[in-house]
Design a protein around this motif. Structure first.
Motif, mmCIF file in Angstrom:
data_model
loop_
_atom_site.group_PDB
_atom_site.id
_atom_site.type_symbol
_atom_site.label_atom_id
_atom_site.label_comp_id
_atom_site.label_asym_id
_atom_site.label_seq_id
_atom_site.Cartn_x
_atom_site.Cartn_y
_atom_site.Cartn_z
ATOM 1 N N ASP A 206 0.831 -1.208 0.000
ATOM 2 C CA ASP A 206 0.000 0.000 0.000
ATOM 3 C C ASP A 206 0.865 1.258 0.000
ATOM 4 O O ASP A 206 1.905 1.316 0.682
ATOM 5 C CB ASP A 206 -0.900 0.037 1.239
ATOM 6 N N PHE A 207 0.416 2.288 -0.714
ATOM 7 C CA PHE A 207 1.147 3.559 -0.738
ATOM 8 C C PHE A 207 1.350 4.116 0.669
ATOM 9 O O PHE A 207 2.427 4.604 1.017
ATOM 10 C CB PHE A 207 0.384 4.584 -1.594
ATOM 11 N N ILE A 208 0.349 4.027 1.513
ATOM 12 C CA ILE A 208 0.375 4.662 2.823
ATOM 13 C C ILE A 208 1.075 3.806 3.885
ATOM 14 O O ILE A 208 1.343 4.283 4.997
ATOM 15 C CB ILE A 208 -1.072 4.998 3.287
ATOM 16 N N TYR A 209 1.403 2.566 3.561
ATOM 17 C CA TYR A 209 1.852 1.583 4.559
ATOM 18 C C TYR A 209 3.006 2.093 5.424
ATOM 19 O O TYR A 209 2.975 1.980 6.658
ATOM 20 C CB TYR A 209 2.252 0.277 3.864
ATOM 21 N N ASP A 210 4.059 2.639 4.800
ATOM 22 C CA ASP A 210 5.264 3.029 5.549
ATOM 23 C C ASP A 210 4.993 4.140 6.569
ATOM 24 O O ASP A 210 5.793 4.324 7.490
ATOM 25 C CB ASP A 210 6.363 3.484 4.582
ATOM 26 N N ARG A 211 3.896 4.855 6.393
ATOM 27 C CA ARG A 211 3.589 5.949 7.320
ATOM 28 C C ARG A 211 2.648 5.509 8.448
ATOM 29 O O ARG A 211 2.334 6.305 9.331
ATOM 30 C CB ARG A 211 2.966 7.112 6.533
ATOM 31 N N THR A 212 2.207 4.268 8.407
ATOM 32 C CA THR A 212 1.261 3.763 9.402
ATOM 33 C C THR A 212 1.977 2.877 10.422
ATOM 34 O O THR A 212 3.182 2.625 10.317
ATOM 35 C CB THR A 212 0.157 2.930 8.729
ATOM 36 N N THR A 213 1.204 2.352 11.361
ATOM 37 C CA THR A 213 1.763 1.398 12.316
ATOM 38 C C THR A 213 2.018 0.044 11.666
ATOM 39 O O THR A 213 2.769 -0.766 12.201
ATOM 40 C CB THR A 213 0.802 1.183 13.498
ATOM 41 N N GLY A 214 1.350 -0.212 10.527
ATOM 42 C CA GLY A 214 1.454 -1.512 9.880
ATOM 43 C C GLY A 214 0.676 -2.595 10.610
ATOM 44 O O GLY A 214 0.845 -3.774 10.328
ATOM 45 N N ARG A 215 -0.196 -2.181 11.524
ATOM 46 C CA ARG A 215 -0.930 -3.137 12.352
ATOM 47 C C ARG A 215 -2.434 -2.953 12.177
ATOM 48 O O ARG A 215 -2.882 -2.070 11.450
ATOM 49 C CB ARG A 215 -0.516 -2.983 13.812
ATOM 50 N N ASP A 216 -3.197 -3.783 12.873
ATOM 51 C CA ASP A 216 -4.645 -3.748 12.691
ATOM 52 C C ASP A 216 -5.264 -2.498 13.334
ATOM 53 O O ASP A 216 -4.556 -1.674 13.946
ATOM 54 C CB ASP A 216 -5.300 -5.022 13.224
ATOM 55 N N ALA A 217 -6.586 -2.375 13.192
ATOM 56 C CA ALA A 217 -7.271 -1.158 13.629
ATOM 57 C C ALA A 217 -7.138 -0.929 15.130
ATOM 58 O O ALA A 217 -6.945 0.210 15.582
ATOM 59 C CB ALA A 217 -8.750 -1.235 13.227
ATOM 60 N N GLY A 218 -7.245 -1.995 15.923
ATOM 61 C CA GLY A 218 -7.151 -1.852 17.371
ATOM 62 C C GLY A 218 -5.792 -1.362 17.815
ATOM 63 O O GLY A 218 -5.681 -0.442 18.642
ATOM 64 N N GLU A 219 -4.725 -1.947 17.271
ATOM 65 C CA GLU A 219 -3.372 -1.519 17.632
ATOM 66 C C GLU A 219 -3.065 -0.125 17.093
ATOM 67 O O GLU A 219 -2.331 0.653 17.726
ATOM 68 C CB GLU A 219 -2.362 -2.541 17.117
ATOM 69 N N THR A 220 -3.640 0.202 15.933
ATOM 70 C CA THR A 220 -3.467 1.550 15.394
ATOM 71 C C THR A 220 -4.084 2.576 16.334
ATOM 72 O O THR A 220 -3.477 3.616 16.619
ATOM 73 C CB THR A 220 -4.099 1.650 13.990
ATOM 74 N N PHE A 221 -5.294 2.298 16.830
ATOM 75 C CA PHE A 221 -5.921 3.216 17.779
ATOM 76 C C PHE A 221 -5.079 3.359 19.042
ATOM 77 O O PHE A 221 -4.901 4.462 19.573
ATOM 78 C CB PHE A 221 -7.327 2.744 18.154
ATOM 79 N N TYR A 222 -4.557 2.259 19.537
ATOM 80 C CA TYR A 222 -3.746 2.289 20.750
ATOM 81 C C TYR A 222 -2.544 3.216 20.561
ATOM 82 O O TYR A 222 -2.217 4.054 21.418
ATOM 83 C CB TYR A 222 -3.301 0.869 21.089
#
Length: 412
Positions: A206-222
């Protein structure tokens, strides 16, 4: 004579009853005093009206004193121009400046501090008296407008994935680096960091992947909640991006991105970090703003980019319950140019429900917004509502403060 005798006898018969007794005249009716009107029950004591929130009253009073031009200018969070940056603060009554690498490279800390101070001085002393939002994208990893300059920090701030890699789930590294980031940005004069990235992506393609946590929605919220809480603790505003969720879309800096995913995917995944932050955002004042992407999301609005879509903003406001500041992604991106009616992209973005317009082309767009209000194409109430939210955020960020007289003044 006979007639008189008959009349007399008839009269006597009327006076006698059975048994020959005389019928007594009817008793006189006693005088009955008029009934007294019942006493009205005592009125229930009315509850005193709750006192008006003094801060809200002061915000409304400040808004009331502003001209249309001043209110419109406050809605623009713009890229710093290469020339006339100080003059434009007063000319356009700008709400804020957004710095990119061009504006920070090769600068010393003192250079940056003095430059930002000159803009704030212009706004406070010579214009509206309302301090500016001074923002930057300092996500960590691939987007580092400040820490990419070795004069400002010896090394770049880490990406979310790198911070989480060896953190053990305690978020210690996340909090420590976010604290250092907040202290550095605040010391330089920034009051808003356009981070954290709240997009959910687990696919390295994904284009945005490197800027994210790379994890699921719950871990992203955390992760997102820890970043927002830490930045807020040090008075740095946060911006959650990119609503409604980037997913696997292409880069909208270079063209149109169409998201074909069903609404259920957003409800179960992409919305979760945003929705949960709405629920807890008030626990970490100042609350975060939300940045809306330029993706065209077919299940929400197949005709307009999210940043220009009233339906996408309705979902954010009504379905997710967000009542804070909403801003566009940069309107200079190629993904929105084709959808702006006669170039009025800022007008469309305010009509859609944005409070802050992020753009490079403010010298053209601000006059168009003012003219749209005067022509009746854009309701002034929409400008007022957006401006009020911007002013409230500035109050929460500590840029404005209440005076002894109950009005609002600059806190710088």
């Amino acid at each position: 004579m006979k007639k008189l005798l008959c009349a007399a006898l008839l009269f006597m018969l009327l006076l006698t009853g059975c048994g020959g007794k005389t019928v007594p005249p009817p008793p006189e009716e006693p005088d009955i005093p008029p009934a007294e009107a019942p006493e009205a029950p005592p009125e229930e004591p009315q509850e005193p009206e709750p006192p008006e929130d003094p801060e809200e009253a002061a915000l409304l009073a400040l808004l009331e004193d502003m001209t249309l031009e001043e209110k419109t200018g406050q809605l623009f969070f713009v890229r710093v121009p290469e020339e006339n940056a100080v003059e434009d603060v007063m000319t356009y009554h700008l709400g804020g400046y957004l710095l990119f690498s061009r504006d920070t490279q090769d600068k010393t800390a003192n250079d940056l501090i003095q430059t930002i101070a000159s803009w704030q001085s212009q706004a406070v002393e010579y214009d509206t008296g309302i301090p500016m939002l001074i923002g930057v994208d300092e996500e960590g990893g691939t987007v580092v407008r400040v820490s990419s300059n070795p004069h400002l920090r010896s090394r770049k701030f880490s990406s979310p994935q790198r911070l989480l890699q060896n953190d053990g789930g305690e978020m210690t590294a996340v909090e420590e680096e976010t604290r250092e980031k907040a202290l550095l940005l605040k010391a330089l004069g920034f009051n808003v960091n356009l981070a954290p990235v709240a997009d959910v992506s687990t696919n390295p393609g994904d284009f945005i992947y490197d800027r994210t946590t790379g994890r699921d929605a719950g871990e992203t919220f955390y992760f997102v909640s820890r970043v927002v809480r830490t930045q807020s603790r040090y008075g740095l505003g946060s911006v959650l991006k990119h609503f409604p969720g980037y997913g696997n879309n292409r880069d909208t800096h270079t063209g149109v991105a169409v998201d074909e995913r069903p609404l259920e995917t957003f409800q179960e995944q992409d919305f979760l970090p945003f929705r949960e932050m709405v629920a807890v955002g008030n626990l970490f004042p100042p609350g975060p703003a939300v940045l809306v992407s330029h993706n065209i999301v077919n299940c929400m609005d197949p005709n307009l980019p999210a940043s220009l879509s009233p339906e996408v903003h309705r979902i954010l406001r009504e379905d997710l319950g967000f009542d804070g500041v909403v801003m566009t992604d940069d309107l200079a991106m190629d993904a929105v140019k084709a959808y702006a009616a006669e170039g009025n992209v800022a007008v469309m973005s305010i009509q859609a429900g944005n409070d802050l317009v992020v753009t490079t082309d403010y010298r053209t767009q601000i006059p168009r917004v003012i003219q749209a209000v005067r022509d009746g194409a854009l309701e002034e109430e929409a400008v007022d509502a957006a401006c009020l939210r911007v002013l409230r955020w500035k109050l929460e960020l500590g840029l404005l403060e209440q005076t002894e007289e109950g009005t609002l003044g600059p806190a710088l």
